[in-house]
Design a protein around this motif. Structure first.
Motif, mmCIF file in Angstrom:
data_model
loop_
_atom_site.group_PDB
_atom_site.id
_atom_site.type_symbol
_atom_site.label_atom_id
_atom_site.label_comp_id
_atom_site.label_asym_id
_atom_site.label_seq_id
_atom_site.Cartn_x
_atom_site.Cartn_y
_atom_site.Cartn_z
ATOM 1 N N ALA A 83 8.091 -5.671 -8.871
ATOM 2 C CA ALA A 83 8.138 -6.283 -7.545
ATOM 3 C C ALA A 83 8.350 -5.212 -6.493
ATOM 4 N N ARG A 84 7.941 -5.545 -5.265
ATOM 5 C CA ARG A 84 8.146 -4.681 -4.101
ATOM 6 C C ARG A 84 8.796 -5.527 -3.026
ATOM 7 N N ARG A 85 9.782 -4.963 -2.362
ATOM 8 C CA ARG A 85 10.462 -5.692 -1.295
ATOM 9 C C ARG A 85 11.017 -4.714 -0.273
ATOM 10 N N GLY A 86 11.447 -5.259 0.834
ATOM 11 C CA GLY A 86 12.139 -4.464 1.837
ATOM 12 C C GLY A 86 13.626 -4.419 1.534
ATOM 13 N N ARG A 87 14.348 -3.779 2.397
ATOM 14 C CA ARG A 87 15.798 -3.673 2.260
ATOM 15 C C ARG A 87 16.444 -5.028 2.509
ATOM 16 N N LEU A 88 17.400 -5.415 1.687
ATOM 17 C CA LEU A 88 18.144 -6.661 1.871
ATOM 18 C C LEU A 88 19.265 -6.447 2.880
ATOM 19 N N ASP A 89 19.769 -7.532 3.461
ATOM 20 C CA ASP A 89 20.890 -7.425 4.395
ATOM 21 C C ASP A 89 22.111 -6.798 3.730
ATOM 22 N N SER A 90 22.327 -7.099 2.455
ATOM 23 C CA SER A 90 23.472 -6.531 1.744
ATOM 24 C C SER A 90 23.333 -5.028 1.519
#
Length: 134
Positions: A83-90
Motif C-alpha cells: 500500500a501507499r499512503r500519505g502521512r497520518l495525523d498521528s
C-alpha cells in the motif's frame, strides 16, 4: 587545573569529535550515487537513515551512528509494495508533510518506509526492474 576540569574538557572534546564523525558520515553517504534519505518504522517509532541502492539491494543505514554495516537490507526480487499512503495525523511530528509512506512485504514480514515523492517513484521503478516473482 584540577583533575575534574581535565576530565570535563576531555569529555566535551570527545562528544564534539563523535558528533562531527556522525555528521561527516551522513554527508558522505548522501553524496554517494544512489543514496536517499529514508525512514523505517519500527513499532510505533520512525527511525531516520540513509538508503543506498547497490546492485540488487537497497541498504539502509541508521542516521545516528558511525557503523559501516547496513541496519536493514532489502533484496529487489523479494520486496512487494502492499500500500501507499500519505502521512497520518498521528505521524505529524515524526514525518515531513510531503512524506510518502509505503507498506511493504518481504517474506513473512510487513514493514513501512517513508520517503519523498520522487524517491518513491525511483523505489517502485527499481522494484519493477527485477525479475518477476515465482
Amino acid at each position: 587545573m584540577h583533575t575534574v576540569d581535565i576530565i570535563a574538557v576531555c569529555a566535551a572534546v570527545l562528544v564534539v569529535v563523535v558528533a562531527t564523525a556522525v555528521l561527516a558520515r551522513q554527508r558522505y553517504m548522501l553524496r554517494m550515487s544512489g543514496s536517499l534519505p529514508m525512514a523505517v518504522q519500527r513499532g510505533n517509532r520512525w527511525l531516520y537513515g540513509i538508503a543506498r541502492y547497490q546492485g540488487g539491494e537497497l541498504r539502509w543505514y541508521r542516521a545516528i551512528g558511525i557503523g559501516t554495516r547496513p541496519s536493514r537490507v532489502l533484496r529487489r526480487g523479494e520486496v512487494e509494495v502492499v500500500a501507499r499512503r500519505g502521512r497520518l495525523d498521528s505521524e505529524r511530528g515524526a514525518l515531513p508533510a510531503a512524506a510518502v509512506v509505503i507498506e511493504c512485504r518481504s517474506d513473512d514480514e510487513t514493514f513501512a518506509l517513508a520517503l519523498g515523492d520522487s524517491a518513491y517513484t525511483g523505489f517502485v521503478s527499481w522494484l519493477e526492474s527485477s525479475a518477476p516473482r515465482a
